[in-house]
Design a protein around this motif. Structure first.
Motif: not given
Length: 382
Positions: A18, A97, A120, A123, A147
Motif C-alpha cells: 500500500g 503499488r 490505499a 489494502i 479505495e
C-alpha cells in the motif's frame, strides 16, 4: 504470473504494498469510530471525548470532525513503506503499488453521505484473494468506499491473465446500516447514545460489511471472525458464493473486526497468537496446531505521541507480521523479543522498520495483499 493465493505462508512471488501518499486526516464519523471502537476507547482515554457525528441529512446538520495527521508522520510512513518494498524485492518478491490518491480528491460522495477520502494503505482490508479469485469485499468505513479503485489497474492485469474478479454487494452505509451491538456491549461504550440512528431516505436496514483482514486463509478452509450482524450477513454471502470450493469456519467475537492482530498462520501446524485464550475461539482442528504466543510489547516499542495524535491500534499490532515463506517472516525491527521467539521456533525473522503503525491502523500484513503464492487448495483441517 497468474493469480494464485490460498494461504498465508506459501512462498510469496507477487504482492501489492500500500501507499500513504496524500494521507492528511481521519474523519471521525459513525463508521470510523465503530470500526476502531475498542482501541479508541482503551488507548485514547486521556484525550477529548469521542462521539458519533451524524450523517448530514439536511443543510443545517453539523459536519463530521476530522482528526488531522501531522505531515512528518506521513513522510516517515512512506519512507518505511519503501523499506518494506525493498525488503520484499531483496527476497525475490515482485511488488506492485496502488495508484496514488490525487491531492485534489478531498472526499467521496454517494447517494446517502459524503466523507473524507484516504489513500490505499491498509489494502488487506477491502479485498480477499482466494485462489484464482479477487473478491472486493463490502467496505466497513465510508471514507474507504472507493479505495479498491486505486488497485483496479493491478486487478485488471490479473483478470487479463485469467483471474476471476468479483465484487460483494455494496452497502449504502446510512446510520441504519450498522449493527451497534458490539459497541454497546464492549468496554467503555460510546459517550453519545447511538441506539436511535438518524433516518435517511436510503435506509435499507442492517447491511453486509466485511473486511478481508477478518479472514484467515488455510488452503481450502477460511476462518472468518464474526462480531456483528453486518459480518454475519457478509459471511452468508461468502458461504453461498464459495460453496463447493472453500469451507467457511466462523469464529465469534474473537475481536471487534480483524483477526490478523489476534492470530496468524505462519506455516501448516503453527499459529502466532496474541495469548493462549485465542484457542478458545478457534475451530477444533486449529486448536491442535502449535501456538507461538507473541511476547508483550516492550516499554520502548512505540514512539511517544502528542495528546492530539489519534491512536488506532492495540499495542499488539506487531503480531501483524508477513510470511514470505514457511520459514521466513517480516517482523518490525522494533520487536527484538518477537524475533527471538520466532527464531527459537525455526523461523528466519527479517527486521524491517515500521514506526507509526499505531497511528495508521496496520502492520505488515495489513499493508500488503499477496497475489501469487506457490501453495494450492490443500486440506489442512481435514
Amino acid at each position: 504470473m497468474r493469480l494464485n493465493s490460498f494461504d498465508e505462508w506459501s512462498p510469496l512471488r507477487e504482492v501489492i504494498v500500500g501507499t500513504a501518499k496524500n494521507y492528511t486526516s481521519h474523519e471521525r464519523e459513525l463508521s470510523f469510530d465503530l470500526f476502531f471502537h475498542d482501541n479508541i476507547v482503551q488507548d485514547n482515554v486521556v484525550r477529548s471525548e469521542w462521539r458519533y457525528p451524524r450523517l448530514a441529512v439536511s443543510s443545517d446538520a453539523g459536519e463530521p470532525a476530522r482528526s488531522s495527521i501531522k505531515q512528518r508522520y506521513v513522510d516517515e510512513l512512506n519512507e518505511d513503506l519503501e523499506g518494506i518494498v525493498k525488503a520484499l524485492e531483496n527476497l525475490s518478491v515482485q511488488v506492485h503499488r496502488p495508484m496514488d490518491l490525487d491531492p485534489g480528491t478531498a472526499e467521496v460522495r454517494t447517494l446517502a453521505w459524503s466523507a473524507g477520502v484516504v489513500p490505499a494503505l491498509n489494502i488487506r482490508d477491502n479485498t480477499l484473494i482466494l485462489g484464482d479469485e479477487i473478491i472486493e469485499t463490502a467496505p466497513m468505513i465510508r471514507s474507504r468506499y472507493f479505495e479498491t479503485r486505486l488497485l483496479a489497474p493491478i486487478f485488471a492485469h490479473y483478470f487479463k491473465q485469467g483471474a476471476r474478479w468479483t465484487t460483494m454487494p455494496r452497502p449504502i452505509m446510512t446510520d441504519a446500516s450498522f449493527d451497534l451491538s458490539y459497541a454497546h456491549a464492549s468496554a467503555g461504550g460510546p459517550t453519545e447514545p447511538i441506539s436511535d440512528p438518524q433516518p435517511s431516505p436510503y435506509d435499507v436496514g442492517v447491511e453486509m460489511m466485511l473486511d478481508g483482514a477478518q479472514c484467515l486463509r488455510l488452503g481450502r478452509d477460511l476462518v472468518v471472525n464474526v462480531s456483528t450482524e453486518n459480518h454475519a450477513s457478509a459471511c452468508d454471502w461468502l458461504e453461498r458464493h464459495l460453496d463447493g470450493r472453500f469451507r467457511i469456519h466462523r469464529v465469534h467475537r474473537l475481536s471487534d473486526s480483524h483477526i490478523d492482530s489476534m492470530v496468524l498462520a505462519l506455516r501448516p501446524g503453527t499459529l502466532l497468537v496474541r495469548n493462549e485464550k485465542v484457542a478458545d475461539f478457534l475451530p477444533d482442528a486449529l486448536r491442535k496446531w502449535d501456538m507461538i504466543v507473541a511476547p508483550p510489547p516492550g516499554p520502548n516499542s512505540f514512539p511517544v505521541y502528542d495528546e492530539d495524535d489519534l491512536i488506532l491500534t492495540s499495542p499488539y499490532i506487531d503480531l501483524n507480521v508477513l510470511s514470505v515463506s514457511p520459514d521466513t517472516v517480516l517482523v518490525n525491527e522494533a520487536c527484538p523479543e518477537l524475533m527471538r521467539v520466532l527464531e527459537k521456533h525455526g523461523f528466519t525473522a527479517v527486521p524491517v522498520r515500521h514506526r507509526h503503525r499505531r497511528l495508521f491502523g496496520g502492520g505488515f500484513h495489513c499493508f500488503t495483499l499477496d497475489m501469487v503464492r506457490e501453495g494450492g487448495p490443500e486440506d489442512y483441517l481435514g
